[in-house]
Design a protein around this motif. Structure first.
Motif, PDB file in Angstrom:
ATOM      1  N   LEU A  98      -0.927  -0.297   7.040  1.00 10.73           N
ATOM      2  CA  LEU A  98       0.100   0.746   6.896  1.00 10.73           C
ATOM      3  C   LEU A  98       0.811   1.005   8.226  1.00 10.73           C
ATOM      4  O   LEU A  98       2.036   1.155   8.272  1.00 10.73           O
ATOM      5  N   VAL A 106      -2.176   8.218   9.317  1.00  4.94           N
ATOM      6  CA  VAL A 106      -2.745   7.574   8.130  1.00  4.94           C
ATOM      7  C   VAL A 106      -4.120   8.178   7.818  1.00  4.94           C
ATOM      8  O   VAL A 106      -4.433   8.470   6.660  1.00  4.94           O
ATOM      9  N   LYS A 119      -1.240   2.267  -3.624  1.00  2.69           N
ATOM     10  CA  LYS A 119      -2.480   2.997  -3.374  1.00  2.69           C
ATOM     11  C   LYS A 119      -2.323   4.205  -2.431  1.00  2.69           C
ATOM     12  O   LYS A 119      -2.897   5.258  -2.652  1.00  2.69           O
ATOM     13  N   ALA A 120      -1.545   4.041  -1.368  1.00  2.00           N
ATOM     14  CA  ALA A 120      -1.436   5.125  -0.382  1.00  2.00           C
ATOM     15  C   ALA A 120      -0.428   6.202  -0.799  1.00  2.00           C
ATOM     16  O   ALA A 120      -0.380   7.276  -0.179  1.00  2.00           O
ATOM     17  N   GLU A 142      -6.752  -1.594   5.628  1.00  2.00           N
ATOM     18  CA  GLU A 142      -5.586  -1.011   4.938  1.00  2.00           C
ATOM     19  C   GLU A 142      -4.852  -0.010   5.833  1.00  2.00           C
ATOM     20  O   GLU A 142      -3.619   0.047   5.838  1.00  2.00           O
ATOM     21  N   LYS A 143      -5.627   0.754   6.596  1.00  2.00           N
ATOM     22  CA  LYS A 143      -4.986   1.716   7.519  1.00  2.00           C
ATOM     23  C   LYS A 143      -4.148   0.976   8.552  1.00  2.00           C
ATOM     24  O   LYS A 143      -3.013   1.359   8.844  1.00  2.00           O
ATOM     25  N   ASP A 154      -5.409   9.977   4.457  1.00  5.15           N
ATOM     26  CA  ASP A 154      -6.557   9.358   3.782  1.00  5.15           C
ATOM     27  C   ASP A 154      -7.585  10.422   3.405  1.00  5.15           C
ATOM     28  O   ASP A 154      -8.044  10.478   2.267  1.00  5.15           O
ATOM     29  N   LEU A 177       0.837  -1.204   0.000  1.00  6.56           N
ATOM     30  CA  LEU A 177       0.000   0.000   0.000  1.00  6.56           C
ATOM     31  C   LEU A 177       0.873   1.255   0.000  1.00  6.56           C
ATOM     32  O   LEU A 177       0.589   2.232  -0.695  1.00  6.56           O
ATOM     33  N   LEU A 209      -7.436   9.047  -0.423  1.00 10.50           N
ATOM     34  CA  LEU A 209      -6.917   7.701  -0.701  1.00 10.50           C
ATOM     35  C   LEU A 209      -7.990   6.618  -0.666  1.00 10.50           C
ATOM     36  O   LEU A 209      -7.832   5.564  -1.260  1.00 10.50           O
ATOM     37  N   LYS A 210      -9.089   6.878   0.038  1.00 11.76           N
ATOM     38  CA  LYS A 210     -10.174   5.897   0.177  1.00 11.76           C
ATOM     39  C   LYS A 210      -9.661   4.564   0.722  1.00 11.76           C
ATOM     40  O   LYS A 210      -9.915   3.484   0.164  1.00 11.76           O
ATOM     41  N   LEU A 211      -8.918   4.629   1.802  1.00  8.88           N
ATOM     42  CA  LEU A 211      -8.385   3.418   2.427  1.00  8.88           C
ATOM     43  C   LEU A 211      -9.443   2.774   3.307  1.00  8.88           C
ATOM     44  O   LEU A 211     -10.235   3.460   3.953  1.00  8.88           O
ATOM     45  N   THR A 212      -9.450   1.450   3.357  1.00  7.69           N
ATOM     46  CA  THR A 212     -10.333   0.743   4.286  1.00  7.69           C
ATOM     47  C   THR A 212      -9.647   0.709   5.655  1.00  7.69           C
ATOM     48  O   THR A 212      -8.449   0.983   5.764  1.00  7.69           O
TER      49      THR A 212
END
Ligand SMILES: [Cu+2]
Lengths: 107, 389
Positions: free
Chosen positions: B325, B295, B225-226, B321-322, B299, B221, B315-318
């Protein structure tokens, strides 16, 4: 490897542009947060073209005494140009990435 | 490599435990192509050497002297704050506070940055106002709100300590105790302060069990994505760049040093993520209490304004996912051995007398006392003694 190929392509462009009668153009490529050259020497009135081949933005500027300029944000894939209309030796940097340094000597 | 000053180098193994990695110079990133996890790992290989500038090459004696000075509170005006007070080894060379505290309990404007891995940095401080570590070393020492040391008095103060005279003469033959040499010694010591081998490094070197599955997903990530890698790139997890990451405070940071460049307004130095887990709270203003909050900020917590970095976007992290990270960032911490504090040199015991008390450092606003003469304004001195206008 790709960087080199791109740089070669740029050099070819430069040669073609250099053949034109009015002004020459020097191309500096930005890739992996680096300029592809550390020093260049040009003639007064020539243009330096800064090509951003990175996936992130850069911001060409100079804080050299007597010759400060800022070309603003240059997004990935874009080009920023600067006509050096004054003789001297100038330090050009990316405002965002201080490790990106270029000396431009204008004759 | 970007720095032009890397002339003398010493092997990192001289001062820190060397990693198991081979020395590999990272290849230029190819932006258009997606890199595999294995390819990304190669971008974070620890260097084998610490770079030192040719103007101030490494010697063991100088680094030792610098360490002693670093932990000596007599380098402050009131003799009770050392560099190590705020750059505390127990807090990964920070102070664990949201905002630093200086002379007479003055609350400072920004969080204390770590001194870890500064040998690899460029333009120091949150706003990058010092180009070299030598200049930087004297900044906080002389600042009235920080260590409040009168730089004209410090040489005389140290001369009262015979062992310092000896140590300076060994490190700087024929020159001895000078303000410039104090800076050179401290800077040399600081360059040797390098974060140790972390679980992440062991993973990179081939130990697949060194970090968790969640941390491995976090690494992916981080690089994709991040988009953390846009700035926290390379083995030191920073490219030394300046960005407005959308913290909502009024501090314009780098904007004061580089006026007129839009993206430098509210921009701050990208810090290393090495050993970051020990350095809460986070950001230049110390407003975020843990890495999860950091994070969340990236995000969707940043403010948008003309100076905001192009690398900052939603970022639209779930929530998984956070967590991944954060788990990844935890693997960047080395479990370093406890630091031994140096024995500080004693005052002269051979003659009677009273101690010189250092006069206050700071010229009050508008005062021209304690300023560098106009003609010398471009010299080394201008960075810690204000220039005459
Ligand atoms: Cu840049």
């Amino acid at each position: 490897m790709k960087t080199k190929i791109l740089a070669c392509a740029m050099a070819t462009l430069f040669v073609v542009a250099g053949a034109a009668p009015v002004t020459a153009e020097v191309v500096i490529n930005q890739k992996a947060k680096k300029f592809d050259k550390k020093k260049i020497e040009i003639k007064k009135g020539e243009t330096v073209k800064f090509v951003n081949s990175d996936s992130i933005s850069h911001n060409i500027h100079s804080r050299s005494a007597g010759y400060k300029f800022d070309l603003g944000v240059s997004k990935p894939g874009t080009t920023a140009s600067k006509v050096f209309d004054k003789a001297g030796k100038f330090k050009v940097r990316c405002a965002i990435h201080p490790k990106m340094k270029l000396t431009v000597k204008v004759n | 490599m970007g720095t032009h000053k890397k002339i003398s180098k010493i092997a990192m193994s001289m001062v820190v435990v060397i990693s198991g990695f081979a020395t590999v110079v990272s290849t230029a990133a190819i932006s258009a192509e997606k890199k595999s996890r294995a390819e990304w790992k190669k971008e974070y290989v620890r260097p084998s050497e610490i770079p030192f500038p040719k103007e101030n090459p490494y010697t063991a004696a100088k680094a030792d002297l610098g360490r002693t000075l670093f932990f000596d509170p007599r380098l402050s005006g009131a003799n009770y704050i050392s560099c190590g007070t705020c750059h505390n080894p127990s807090f990964a060379r920070g102070d664990g506070l949201a905002k630093g505290i200086g002379h007479a309990m003055t609350k400072l404007g920004r969080r204390t940055p770590t001194i870890l891995n500064l040998a690899f940095g460029e333009d120091l401080m949150w706003d990058g106002r010092f180009e070299t570590l030598e200049q930087q070393a004297l900044g906080p020492m002389s600042a009235p709100v920080e260590m409040n040391q009168n730089m004209k008095a410090i040489v005389a103060e140290l001369q009262q300590i015979p062992e310092y005279q000896t140590l300076f003469n060994v490190s700087f033959p024929g020159k001895g105790i000078t303000v410039e040499n104090i800076a050179k010694a401290i800077a040399t010591f600081e360059r040797t302060v390098v974060s140790g081998v972390a679980p992440f490094d062991r993973w990179g070197a081939g130990d697949d069990h060194a970090i968790s599955t969640s941390a491995k997903r976090g690494f992916d990530l981080f690089n994709n994505k991040a988009n953390c890698v846009a700035c926290h790139s390379g083995w030191n997890f920073t490219d030394s760049s300046f960005h407005d990451i959308g913290m909502p405070d009024k501090d314009i940071g780098r904007g004061k040093v580089v006026p007129g460049v839009v993206v430098m307004q509210h921009a701050f130095k990208v810090p290393t993520l090495r050993n970051a887990v020990e350095r809460a709270p986070y950001m230049h203003d110390g407003s975020l209490k843990n890495l999860y909050s950091v994070v969340e900020h990236y995000d969707n917590g940043f403010v948008t304004r003309p100076s905001k970095s192009e690398e900052i976007y939603k970022l639209k992290l779930t929530s998984v996912e956070k967590t991944d990270l954060v788990e990844f960032m935890k693997t960047l911490s080395s479990k370093d051995a406890p630091i031994a504090f140096p024995r500080l040199p004693a005052y002269d015991q051979t003659v009677a007398g009273s101690l010189n008390v250092s006069p206050a450092a700071g010229p009050s606003a508008g005062s021209t006392a304690n300023r560098v003469p106009k003609g010398a304004c471009n010299s080394f001195l201008m960075h810690y003694i204000p220039c005459s206008k």
